[in-house]
Design an enzyme around this catalytic site. Structure first.
Site, short mmCIF file in Angstrom:
data_model
loop_
_atom_site.label_atom_id
_atom_site.label_comp_id
_atom_site.label_asym_id
_atom_site.label_seq_id
_atom_site.Cartn_x
_atom_site.Cartn_y
_atom_site.Cartn_z
N ARG A 65 0.88 -1.28 -0.06
CA ARG A 65 0.02 0.10 0.00
C ARG A 65 0.96 1.28 -0.18
O ARG A 65 0.38 2.19 -0.48
CB ARG A 65 -1.00 0.07 1.20
CG ARG A 65 -1.95 1.11 1.40
CD ARG A 65 -3.07 1.04 2.04
NE ARG A 65 -2.83 0.17 3.42
CZ ARG A 65 -2.49 1.03 4.39
NH1 ARG A 65 -1.78 2.31 4.42
NH2 ARG A 65 -2.16 0.20 5.58
N TYR A 118 -14.35 15.17 -17.26
CA TYR A 118 -14.86 13.80 -17.10
C TYR A 118 -16.03 13.72 -15.92
O TYR A 118 -15.90 14.40 -14.81
CB TYR A 118 -13.77 12.79 -16.89
CG TYR A 118 -13.87 11.24 -16.49
CD1 TYR A 118 -14.50 10.68 -17.61
CD2 TYR A 118 -13.84 10.90 -15.05
CE1 TYR A 118 -14.52 9.28 -17.03
CE2 TYR A 118 -14.44 9.61 -14.79
CZ TYR A 118 -14.48 8.98 -16.01
OH TYR A 118 -14.87 7.49 -15.61
N ASP A 188 -5.48 16.93 -16.01
CA ASP A 188 -5.67 15.46 -16.55
C ASP A 188 -5.53 15.26 -18.03
O ASP A 188 -6.17 16.05 -18.67
CB ASP A 188 -7.41 15.37 -16.35
CG ASP A 188 -7.74 13.97 -16.43
OD1 ASP A 188 -6.97 13.33 -17.45
OD2 ASP A 188 -8.72 13.57 -15.88
N LYS A 213 -7.19 3.93 -19.83
CA LYS A 213 -7.36 4.22 -21.10
C LYS A 213 -6.32 3.82 -21.98
O LYS A 213 -5.81 2.67 -22.06
CB LYS A 213 -7.81 5.64 -21.17
CG LYS A 213 -8.92 5.97 -20.20
CD LYS A 213 -10.18 5.51 -20.30
CE LYS A 213 -11.08 5.71 -19.37
NZ LYS A 213 -11.32 7.00 -18.67
C1 LIG Z 1 -11.59 7.57 -17.40
C2 LIG Z 1 -11.28 8.94 -17.15
C3 LIG Z 1 -10.82 9.26 -15.67
C4 LIG Z 1 -11.15 8.15 -14.52
O1 LIG Z 1 -10.24 7.30 -14.73
P1 LIG Z 1 -10.68 5.65 -14.22
O2 LIG Z 1 -9.55 4.82 -14.24
O3 LIG Z 1 -11.90 5.22 -14.72
O4 LIG Z 1 -11.11 5.86 -12.68
C5 LIG Z 1 -10.53 10.54 -15.44
N1 LIG Z 1 -10.28 11.42 -16.37
C6 LIG Z 1 -10.64 11.22 -17.72
C7 LIG Z 1 -10.30 12.10 -18.81
C8 LIG Z 1 -10.92 9.86 -18.06
O5 LIG Z 1 -11.25 9.67 -19.33
#
Ligand SMILES: *Cc1c(COP(=O)(O)O)cnc(C)c1O
Length: 401
Positions: A65, A118, A188, A213
């Site tokens: 962790r 998001y 992000d 992703k």
């Molecule tokens: C999918 C996504 C997230 C969240 O990610 P997870 O792995 O599903 O928790 C955050 N920001 C963007 C732009 C995303 O496409």
């Protein structure tokens, strides 16, 4: 003049595509592929060693962790690609978002973020932050002056951007964001990946990704990561070890595997998406095609300045809700699923699925029309993908020609 000796002695500067193939292998010994350290804990020979790791971001061999060698390898690879001192991986992208926001902000603080977000991040800012008495101001991501103007000196601790942003691929001017002093700035950068955009080069403090992703890239790992200075990452780490959204070593290994092929996957997806976008733009039945690589994207100049690849995501408009819903049910190669950046082409129709509960005016504020469709272009043959999308438009609009 070039000094031969210093050139020979210094570490060669590899291009990012080469770094992506080689990074994160320092701890794998003679194994070519990264080793998966599935252990939850590690033996310590002295009390002093244990104490050091219980209080340090460098605790890669203490308790998983806190840190783990496979996870640390993924973190170092992302840090290297982003030009960052340090990185921390999380169990998901939302783990990273929550780790940054709640790790850096306290009751009474103020956050500036954007309307175009998001959905999970949006909910965190709208529903969770107020419970902790953290105030949030939402600005238009595309207005470069709005960000600085919304900062309250002495109160704003975090400026949180997403670029390219959900759902319509709006861009934040990263150079202007990087000029903001006082609060911590974070981007992000999920839609871009480290191989298309490096926010830290523009003076931004932190960059985060949902590695679920394109970085993972195969729809088989849920993973997040944030990168930046060691000082900021130490703060985030202190919260993250208690938050407990630490990355699994198995998912971290999948992240490292994904990084090795990211450049070729992005190139293929970008090329197919560009062709599809051009074809759709020429199709009179379709309107509002949005792709950062199209000259018609309202921020195409900015896209050329800050994106090295335009990516596999695009959106377009069909005339109404029914046409949008029929389209996503009519594709045969492209599948109806929420996510992006993987090998399979995916389509989504926000107004009938993810955003079905929004009122028309709320949809409009989010940039979504009833007929908005999003495509995440995959790795199938480009001609097949384009033919599939075109055929599905035929079916969605039976009398449309
Ligand atoms: C999918 C996504 C997230 C969240 O990610 P997870 O792995 O599903 O928790 C955050 N920001 C963007 C732009 C995303 O496409």
């Amino acid at each position: 003049m070039t000094d031969m000796h210093s050139e020979v002695d210094s570490q060669p500067e590899y291009r990012p595509e080469t770094v992506a193939v080689r990074a994160g292998r320092a701890d794998s010994g003679r194994a070519l592929a990264p080793t998966i350290w599935a252990s939850t804990t590690f033996t310590t020979s002295t009390v002093a060693e244990g104490r050091a790791m219980a209080t340090s971001t460098d605790a890669a061999r203490f308790y998983t962790r806190y840190g783990n060698p496979t996870v640390a390898a993924f973190e170092s690879a992302v840090a290297e690609l982003e030009g960052a001192e340090s990185a921390r991986a999380f169990a998901s992208g939302m783990g990273a978002v929550t780790g940054v926001v709640l790790g850096l902000c306290s009751s009474g603080d103020h956050i500036v973020t954007q309307h175009q977000l998001y959905a999970g991040s949006q909910l965190l800012f709208q529903a969770v932050c107020p419970r902790f008495r953290i105030d949030v101001t939402f600005v238009d991501a595309t207005d470069p002056d709005a960000w600085q103007a919304a900062v309250i000196p002495g109160r704003t601790t975090l400026v949180y951007a997403e670029s390219p942003a959900n759902p319509k691929l709006d861009l934040v001017d990263l150079a202007r964001l990087g000029e903001i002093r006082g609060p911590v700035t974070v981007v992000d950068s999920t839609f871009a990946t480290p191989l298309a955009q490096r926010p830290l080069d523009f003076g931004v403090d932190l960059v985060l990704h949902s590695a679920t992703k394109a970085i993972g890239g195969h729809n088989d790992a849920t993973l997040g990561v944030v990168a930046g200075s060691s000082e900021l990452l130490d703060w985030i780490w202190g919260f993250a070890v208690l938050q407990g959204a630490n990355a699994s070593p198995h998912d971290a290994a999948a992240g490292l595997r994904g990084l090795r092929t990211l450049a070729v996957r992005l190139d293929r997806q970008s090329a197919t998406a560009a062709r599809l976008a051009e074809q759709l733009e020429a199709d009179p039945r379709v309107s509002g095609v949005r792709y950062p690589g199209l000259a018609s994207h309202p921020q195409h100049d900015l896209a050329q300045r800050q994106l090295r690849r335009f990516g596999g995501l695009l959106t377009f408009e069909l005339p109404d809700l029914d046409a949008g819903a029929r389209f996503v049910e009519s594709t045969r190669i492209a599948q109806l699923a929420t996510s992006l950046g993987g090998p399979e082409t995916l389509v989504t129709h926000p107004a009938s699925t993810t955003h079905v509960n929004l009122l028309p005016e709320e949809l409009a504020a989010a940039g979504i029309s009833p007929g908005t469709v999003r495509v995440s272009v995959g790795l199938e043959d480009p001609d097949d993908v384009i033919a599939d999308v075109t055929a599905a438009i035929d079916l969605a609009l039976p009398d449309g020609t």
